[in-house]
Design a protein around this motif. Structure first.
Motif, mmCIF file in Angstrom:
data_model
loop_
_atom_site.group_PDB
_atom_site.id
_atom_site.type_symbol
_atom_site.label_atom_id
_atom_site.label_comp_id
_atom_site.label_asym_id
_atom_site.label_seq_id
_atom_site.Cartn_x
_atom_site.Cartn_y
_atom_site.Cartn_z
ATOM 1 N N CYS A 1 -3.959 13.440 17.174
ATOM 2 C CA CYS A 1 -2.589 12.945 17.067
ATOM 3 C C CYS A 1 -2.326 12.499 15.641
ATOM 4 N N LEU A 2 -1.096 12.687 15.187
ATOM 5 C CA LEU A 2 -0.696 12.235 13.861
ATOM 6 C C LEU A 2 0.401 11.196 14.029
ATOM 7 N N ILE A 3 0.146 10.002 13.461
ATOM 8 C CA ILE A 3 1.144 8.934 13.561
ATOM 9 C C ILE A 3 1.576 8.533 12.165
ATOM 10 N N GLY A 4 2.840 8.235 12.001
ATOM 11 C CA GLY A 4 3.354 7.754 10.724
ATOM 12 C C GLY A 4 4.809 7.401 10.883
ATOM 13 N N HIS A 5 5.336 6.679 9.895
ATOM 14 C CA HIS A 5 6.742 6.297 9.987
ATOM 15 C C HIS A 5 7.640 7.499 9.746
ATOM 16 N N SER A 6 8.906 7.351 10.136
ATOM 17 C CA SER A 6 9.867 8.432 9.920
ATOM 18 C C SER A 6 9.960 8.761 8.433
ATOM 19 N N GLY A 7 10.064 10.034 8.126
ATOM 20 C CA GLY A 7 10.285 10.427 6.748
ATOM 21 C C GLY A 7 9.017 10.617 5.946
ATOM 22 N N CYS A 8 7.841 10.454 6.581
ATOM 23 C CA CYS A 8 6.624 10.613 5.791
ATOM 24 C C CYS A 8 6.179 12.066 5.741
ATOM 25 N N GLY A 9 6.871 12.929 6.477
ATOM 26 C CA GLY A 9 6.553 14.347 6.390
ATOM 27 C C GLY A 9 5.671 14.856 7.519
ATOM 28 N N LYS A 10 5.583 14.106 8.608
ATOM 29 C CA LYS A 10 4.773 14.547 9.741
ATOM 30 C C LYS A 10 5.226 15.905 10.245
ATOM 31 N N SER A 11 6.549 15.993 10.473
ATOM 32 C CA SER A 11 7.061 17.246 11.040
ATOM 33 C C SER A 11 6.877 18.399 10.081
ATOM 34 N N PHE B 1 -2.076 -0.934 10.948
ATOM 35 C CA PHE B 1 -1.832 0.059 9.909
ATOM 36 C C PHE B 1 -0.344 0.371 9.795
ATOM 37 N N LEU B 2 0.291 0.551 10.940
ATOM 38 C CA LEU B 2 1.707 0.950 10.900
ATOM 39 C C LEU B 2 2.578 -0.184 10.380
ATOM 40 N N VAL B 3 2.194 -1.446 10.705
ATOM 41 C CA VAL B 3 3.037 -2.577 10.299
ATOM 42 C C VAL B 3 2.793 -2.928 8.832
ATOM 43 N N ASN B 4 1.520 -2.992 8.424
ATOM 44 C CA ASN B 4 1.227 -3.432 7.050
ATOM 45 C C ASN B 4 0.672 -2.315 6.172
ATOM 46 N N GLY B 5 -0.400 -1.714 6.652
ATOM 47 C CA GLY B 5 -1.172 -0.800 5.817
ATOM 48 C C GLY B 5 -0.375 0.356 5.252
ATOM 49 N N ALA B 6 0.480 0.947 6.091
ATOM 50 C CA ALA B 6 1.190 2.157 5.673
ATOM 51 C C ALA B 6 2.022 1.885 4.424
ATOM 52 N N LYS B 7 2.653 0.707 4.393
ATOM 53 C CA LYS B 7 3.529 0.382 3.277
ATOM 54 C C LYS B 7 2.705 0.083 2.020
ATOM 55 N N GLU B 8 1.655 -0.762 2.198
ATOM 56 C CA GLU B 8 0.862 -1.156 1.036
ATOM 57 C C GLU B 8 0.163 0.039 0.406
ATOM 58 N N MET B 9 -0.413 0.879 1.267
ATOM 59 C CA MET B 9 -1.116 2.045 0.732
ATOM 60 C C MET B 9 -0.156 3.010 0.087
ATOM 61 N N SER B 10 1.072 3.055 0.627
ATOM 62 C CA SER B 10 2.074 3.926 0.046
ATOM 63 C C SER B 10 2.404 3.460 -1.370
ATOM 64 N N ALA B 11 2.524 2.139 -1.559
ATOM 65 C CA ALA B 11 2.815 1.608 -2.899
ATOM 66 C C ALA B 11 1.695 1.980 -3.861
ATOM 67 N N PRO C 1 -8.995 -6.022 8.568
ATOM 68 C CA PRO C 1 -7.599 -5.639 8.443
ATOM 69 C C PRO C 1 -7.077 -5.952 7.036
ATOM 70 N N GLY C 2 -6.043 -5.331 6.685
ATOM 71 C CA GLY C 2 -5.438 -5.623 5.393
ATOM 72 C C GLY C 2 -5.557 -4.449 4.448
ATOM 73 N N PRO C 3 -5.140 -4.614 3.215
ATOM 74 C CA PRO C 3 -5.081 -3.504 2.264
ATOM 75 C C PRO C 3 -6.454 -3.005 1.864
ATOM 76 N N ARG C 4 -6.550 -1.725 1.649
ATOM 77 C CA ARG C 4 -7.791 -1.152 1.162
ATOM 78 C C ARG C 4 -7.464 0.055 0.295
ATOM 79 N N MET C 5 -8.455 0.423 -0.492
ATOM 80 C CA MET C 5 -8.208 1.517 -1.436
ATOM 81 C C MET C 5 -8.118 2.850 -0.710
ATOM 82 N N VAL C 6 -7.273 3.684 -1.219
ATOM 83 C CA VAL C 6 -7.249 5.055 -0.738
ATOM 84 C C VAL C 6 -8.229 5.846 -1.579
ATOM 85 N N ARG C 7 -9.084 6.560 -0.898
ATOM 86 C CA ARG C 7 -10.100 7.290 -1.637
ATOM 87 C C ARG C 7 -9.458 8.509 -2.309
#
Lengths: 282, 303
Positions: free
Chosen positions: B41-51, B255-265, B295-301
């Protein structure tokens, strides 16, 4: 039974018919003869005023029309020379011209509309011509048709052809262009060939719109044939009306008017019936 | 990297913007491997390009960069190897349920005779519980039944990869639950490889072997691959009693509430610096206590 909508509508229709026929009969009855003052003008004399006719206006009473209709319809296919043919023959000529012109138009408009609808490029390229040609009165083509074709019967068919082509062309290309993207994606994900996509997805999807265009076309064609036949003469219901007007036989004219309405209704109803077969609920 | 059944390599999608010369980067550098028979399954907020990713897998969209290899062949266009179930059923409304499935079966096996097509179609309609509704047109079916026909149609062509774009998004919660279980049943019988987009965390936990998490766009990345370590067969009724359920659920929601935004930045900052955006998702298994990440921010490899 009175609560049934259809029943009540039928009763109301019959009441309207009776009232209309009653008023008509009264208005044309001999008692309504208004004493004429002064001398008759040439036109009034031509129209039969002041003569022994039973009506003040020259318009026949409904009873006269019906008795005339009965005698015409009891022998619709007699042929007593070029100026005296049965109503059935005249109508058959008109229907034949309309159906032939309409069929030729469909043969060109539906495939062409299909291609135009599928290609945004062709859609844009054809659009100005369609927009300019569409509003031209089909009778405006008549002189050109007579000159080029040199045959009055074929010219009438051409006029029908040119007036039926536009609604079918526009509706077909619109119907094809607005086939839902989902359905096209279904065709793509199932690896259908273009031809199969056209016949198994686009055609059934656009069929109701195409048939609506055909219905509009045949309606217009039936309107135009009367005028066209008045111009070209010889045969057909339009010629018949004009001929009877020249004979001052208004009962025949009124009878012909009613017959035009009935045949037009039947043409439209048959296409409405065809639309039912291809209609789908979304 | 081990060769999987489906290899998504360095996938990027950029669109030209009307008001600037810089293209808009929806997502970039996506590396994902999916194994045969896996339910992802692929989960992400609207507009991230899932479709968009799903459409690329379906062959309906062309990526700006990167490629997708399925079973050692590059995906260049739509084909019968990729079955697709869209959110809006996309059944042909002038065909009955049976004819809709037979339409697909005919495309798959053109040489089959009508009786064989019919039998095959009816088998799959039976699997989704539509024995009594085969002759009905889509307009005479409820939303849930239509989606079932869509599922039957997609499974009936036995694609190598089944793609679902929020298939239950338009359904009410009760219907959705029933169809999810039917999907589980039919999947356990066929063991299709499935790639599914969803907004519903619980749906993902119920169905998936693995959940891919996407950060917000622009410059979206597939940041994590979360293993759903819950034994099968799973049932909705007792899913929450599983030990691993809450750790997984908390991880996904966090991840959806916090991580997605922080990692996106962070990804956008990295893109501004000009770093290579190519990345593989970090593998996490929140269901196993010892590997439970903070939980919380982490580096994207960045690879």
């Amino acid at each position: 039974m009175l609560s049934n909508l259809n029943f009540r509508a039928t009763v109301l229709s019959l009441v309207m018919l009776v009232v209309f026929l009653g008023v008509w009969q009264l208005a044309t009855a001999p008692e309504a003869l208004v004493p004429h003052q002064g001398e008759l003008s040439e036109y009034e004399q031509l129209m039969g005023a002041g003569t022994d006719r039973s009506s003040s206006s020259g318009i026949p009473a409904p009873t006269q029309v019906f008795s005339h209709a009965f005698s015409e319809l009891s022998n619709p296919f007699y042929d007593a020379g070029p100026n005296d043919k049965g109503i059935g023959i005249q109508l058959a000529y008109s229907v034949y011209r309309v159906l032939l012109g309409f069929a030729l138009a469909a043969l060109i408009a539906v495939p062409l509309g299909f291609v135009i609808g599928m290609s945004p490029l062709l859609n844009k390229a054809f659009d100005p011509y369609i927009q300019i040609l569409k509003p031209i009165s089909p009778l405006a083509w008549m002189p050109l048709a007579l000159f080029v074709i040199r045959d009055s019967n074929m010219s009438a068919i051409f006029v029908i052809f040119i007036c039926s082509i536009w609604p079918m062309l526009v509706n077909t290309s619109y119907g094809v262009a607005s086939v839902r993207n989902d359905w096209l994606n279904v065709a793509k994900t199932h690896q259908l060939s273009n031809l199969r996509t056209a016949f198994t997805v686009i055609l059934p999807a656009a069929a109701p719109t195409i048939l609506t265009g055909m219905r509009i076309s045949i309606g217009i064609a039936w309107l135009v044939i009367v005028a066209a036949e008045m111009l070209v003469g010889g045969t057909g219901i339009g010629y018949y009306i004009w001929n009877e007007w020249n004979n001052l036989d208004l009962a025949s004219v009124i009878f012909a008017i009613i017959m035009i309405g009935i045949i037009g209704f039947l043409l439209d109803a048959s296409l409405a019936q065809a639309t039912k077969f291809v209609r789908y609920a979304d | 990297m081990s060769k999987g059944f489906l290899e998504i390599e360095n996938l990027s999608q950029r669109f030209p913007q009307p008001d600037s010369n810089e293209p808009m980067t929806v997502f970039e550098g996506v590396d994902v491997t999916i194994n045969k028979g896996e339910f992802v399954c692929l989960i992400g907020h609207s507009g991230c390009g899932k479709s968009t990713i799903l459409n690329v897998l379906a062959g309906l969209a062309t990526p700006t960069d990167g490629n997708v290899i399925m079973d050692n062949k590059e995906i260049t266009g739509p084909s019968l190897d990729q079955g697709v179930i869209f959110q809006n059923h996309s059944l042909l409304p002038w065909l009955s349920a049976r004819d809709n499935v037979m339409f697909a079966v005919r495309a798959r096996w053109p040489h089959w005779n009508k009786a064989k097509r019919r039998e095959h179609a009816e088998r799959y309609l039976h699997m989704v519980g539509l024995d009594d509704a085969m002759d009905r047109k889509p307009s005479q079916l409820s939303g849930g039944m239509r989606q079932r026909v869509g599922i039957a149609r997609a499974f009936a062509i036995e694609p190598k990869l089944l793609l679902m774009d929020e298939p239950f998004g338009a359904l009410d919660a009760l219907t959705r639950g029933v169809i999810q279980e039917e999907l589980l049943k039919i999947w356990s019988e066929t063991h299709q490889t499935v790639f599914m987009i969803t907004h519903d965390v619980d749906e993902a936990i119920l169905l998936a072997d693995r959940v891919l998490l996407m950060t917000n766009g622009p410059h979206a990345q597939v940041a994590e691959s979360v293993k759903i370590d819950i034994p099968r067969p799973r049932e909705r009724a007792n899913l929450h009693q599983q030990e691993a359920y809450y750790p997984i659920r908390n991880h996904l929601v966090d991840f959806l509430v916090n991580g997605a935004k922080e990692m996106s930045a962070r990804a956008q900052a990295a893109a501004a610096r000009g770093d290579d955006p190519r990345h593989s998702p970090r593998v996490v298994n929140p269901g196993k206590r010892e590997s439970h990440p903070e939980p919380g921010p982490r580096m994207v490899r960045a690879v």
